[in-house]
Motif scaffolding. Sequence first.
Motif, short mmCIF file in Angstrom:
data_model
loop_
_atom_site.label_atom_id
_atom_site.label_comp_id
_atom_site.label_asym_id
_atom_site.label_seq_id
_atom_site.Cartn_x
_atom_site.Cartn_y
_atom_site.Cartn_z
N GLU A 182 2.43 -5.15 3.47
CA GLU A 182 1.52 -4.35 2.64
C GLU A 182 0.89 -3.24 3.46
O GLU A 182 0.80 -2.09 3.02
CB GLU A 182 0.43 -5.24 2.04
CG GLU A 182 0.84 -5.94 0.75
CD GLU A 182 -0.35 -6.58 0.06
OE1 GLU A 182 -1.49 -6.40 0.53
OE2 GLU A 182 -0.14 -7.29 -0.94
N ILE A 183 0.44 -3.58 4.69
CA ILE A 183 -0.19 -2.58 5.55
C ILE A 183 0.82 -1.53 5.97
O ILE A 183 0.55 -0.33 5.96
CB ILE A 183 -0.83 -3.26 6.79
CG1 ILE A 183 -2.01 -4.14 6.34
CG2 ILE A 183 -1.29 -2.21 7.80
CD1 ILE A 183 -2.60 -4.98 7.45
N ASP A 185 3.85 -0.71 4.47
CA ASP A 185 4.38 0.09 3.37
C ASP A 185 3.31 0.93 2.68
O ASP A 185 3.63 1.98 2.13
CB ASP A 185 5.04 -0.82 2.32
CG ASP A 185 6.27 -1.52 2.87
OD1 ASP A 185 6.78 -1.06 3.91
OD2 ASP A 185 6.73 -2.50 2.27
N GLY A 186 2.07 0.44 2.69
CA GLY A 186 1.02 1.15 1.97
C GLY A 186 0.10 1.94 2.89
O GLY A 186 0.21 3.16 3.02
N LEU A 187 -0.80 1.22 3.56
CA LEU A 187 -1.86 1.87 4.34
C LEU A 187 -1.30 2.69 5.50
O LEU A 187 -1.70 3.84 5.71
CB LEU A 187 -2.83 0.81 4.85
CG LEU A 187 -4.07 1.33 5.60
CD1 LEU A 187 -4.90 2.23 4.70
CD2 LEU A 187 -4.91 0.16 6.09
N ASN A 190 0.39 5.76 4.33
CA ASN A 190 -0.64 6.67 3.81
C ASN A 190 -1.34 7.41 4.94
O ASN A 190 -1.56 8.63 4.88
CB ASN A 190 -1.64 5.87 2.98
CG ASN A 190 -2.31 6.72 1.92
OD1 ASN A 190 -2.26 7.93 1.97
ND2 ASN A 190 -2.93 6.08 0.95
N SER A 226 -6.72 6.64 -2.10
CA SER A 226 -5.62 5.68 -2.24
C SER A 226 -5.62 4.69 -1.09
O SER A 226 -5.40 3.49 -1.29
CB SER A 226 -4.29 6.43 -2.30
OG SER A 226 -3.22 5.53 -2.34
N GLY A 227 -5.89 5.19 0.15
CA GLY A 227 -5.95 4.31 1.31
C GLY A 227 -7.08 3.30 1.20
O GLY A 227 -6.92 2.12 1.53
N GLU A 229 -8.36 2.19 -1.55
CA GLU A 229 -7.97 1.24 -2.59
C GLU A 229 -6.99 0.19 -2.02
O GLU A 229 -7.08 -0.99 -2.35
CB GLU A 229 -7.31 2.00 -3.76
CG GLU A 229 -7.05 1.14 -4.99
CD GLU A 229 -8.33 0.59 -5.62
OE1 GLU A 229 -8.26 -0.54 -6.14
OE2 GLU A 229 -9.37 1.26 -5.54
N GLU A 230 -6.06 0.64 -1.15
CA GLU A 230 -5.12 -0.29 -0.51
C GLU A 230 -5.88 -1.31 0.34
O GLU A 230 -5.58 -2.51 0.30
CB GLU A 230 -4.14 0.48 0.36
CG GLU A 230 -3.03 1.19 -0.39
CD GLU A 230 -2.00 0.22 -0.95
OE1 GLU A 230 -1.83 -0.86 -0.37
OE2 GLU A 230 -1.41 0.54 -1.99
N LYS A 233 -7.58 -3.82 -1.81
CA LYS A 233 -6.63 -4.75 -2.41
C LYS A 233 -6.22 -5.83 -1.41
O LYS A 233 -6.15 -7.01 -1.74
CB LYS A 233 -5.38 -4.00 -2.89
CG LYS A 233 -4.39 -4.86 -3.65
CD LYS A 233 -3.22 -4.06 -4.17
CE LYS A 233 -2.27 -3.74 -3.05
NZ LYS A 233 -1.03 -3.09 -3.51
N ILE A 234 -5.98 -5.41 -0.14
CA ILE A 234 -5.59 -6.37 0.89
C ILE A 234 -6.73 -7.36 1.14
O ILE A 234 -6.51 -8.57 1.25
CB ILE A 234 -5.22 -5.63 2.19
CG1 ILE A 234 -3.92 -4.84 1.98
CG2 ILE A 234 -5.04 -6.61 3.35
CD1 ILE A 234 -3.61 -3.86 3.09
#
Length: 384
Positions: A182-183, A185-187, A190, A226-227, A229-230, A233-234
């Motif tokens: 998750e970190i 692919d997302g954060l 980003n 967006s970051g 929010e990621e 979520k984590i």
Amino acid sequence: MSVDVFDRVIKNAIDVMENSKYQIYEICESVRAEREALNKELQIVFEETARTIDTVDRFEVEYRRSRVRLTEVSRDFKRFNEEDIRMAYEAATQLQAQLAIHREKELHLKLRRDDLQKRLKNLDKQLERAEALVSQFGVVLEYLTGDLNQVTRLLESAKNRQLLGLKIILAQEEERKRIAREIHDGLAQNLANMVLRTEITERMLAKQAYNAVKNELDDLKVSVRSGIEEVRKIIFNLRPMALDDLGLVPTLRKFVQDYEEKSKIRTKFELIGKEIRLPSGMEVAVYRLVQEAFSNVHKHAAASFVSLELTFQQQMIKLTITDNGVGFITDNIEKKITDGSHYGLMGMRERVELLEGRLDIHSTVGVGTKISMVIPIKSDSKED
């Protein structure tokens, strides 16, 4: 088989697995090094692409101006002579050639960028598979290097609990991998994108292209939000903070709403009785039980509706999860739980039993499933 022979077999297995684990670890490190080199090359290609796009834009503007100039001198024979026309034509031709060269370079850089991104994606998959193998080796080695007498006793007296323990460790490893993924692919992506955008903004600022800078800053704000929010979520997936702040009922109500939005399965939440604040550990345990039950519905039930009924009484709480899915033969599932081959329900039953509660399953093929969990609330636990 004697204990000495058994011990020798286990030690040999441990040696082989240790060597294999380090070999796979070296493969992981090699892939990481290659991935790092590709990332650096990709960053250079990104920067070169941005510069080339700027150059192409500049040459396009100059070429358009040269075409206008050529048209002007070609039409006005009174003001311009043949030499002026020749110079304007040569200037336009030269700019057209330069524009074609830089357009070709831009196309080449974009193809190179796409190829590098594809190779990075393949390396990520290889790294993920290798890390999974290292993780699995670690889990098995953790069991094999434990106390031999304790392993023997577990084999003799509690096969299901041993399997559950193994499953718990595997689940922990899977959770760690999920969070890392998750970190990554997302954060992480980003943040890398934000660094690149800030560099582009700096170049635009140096050119005093203030409108473009404003647009980039607007996009950056969106990326930062967006970051954030990621990250939230984590953190929520690690532990819903709403449990501490708001309590069990609002957290479950929000979970059910989010579940309906994500799964497109219609949901219903019903509260019976007055909410009683439970010890923090018990609230987390109840939340995870509901989470596991709803996850099973999403994965296996093929249901279009699922409901959660939460009942508070003076001495106990009751959870009832009902769905209208495919259902199953209860005796078969009970046998699988007893054999230790249905880890989801087995884990739920173990958790309920740890809370000194009871779990009942009622299901009809083609009609649906109903899971009831009764968990006692002791007076001393409420004051814990």
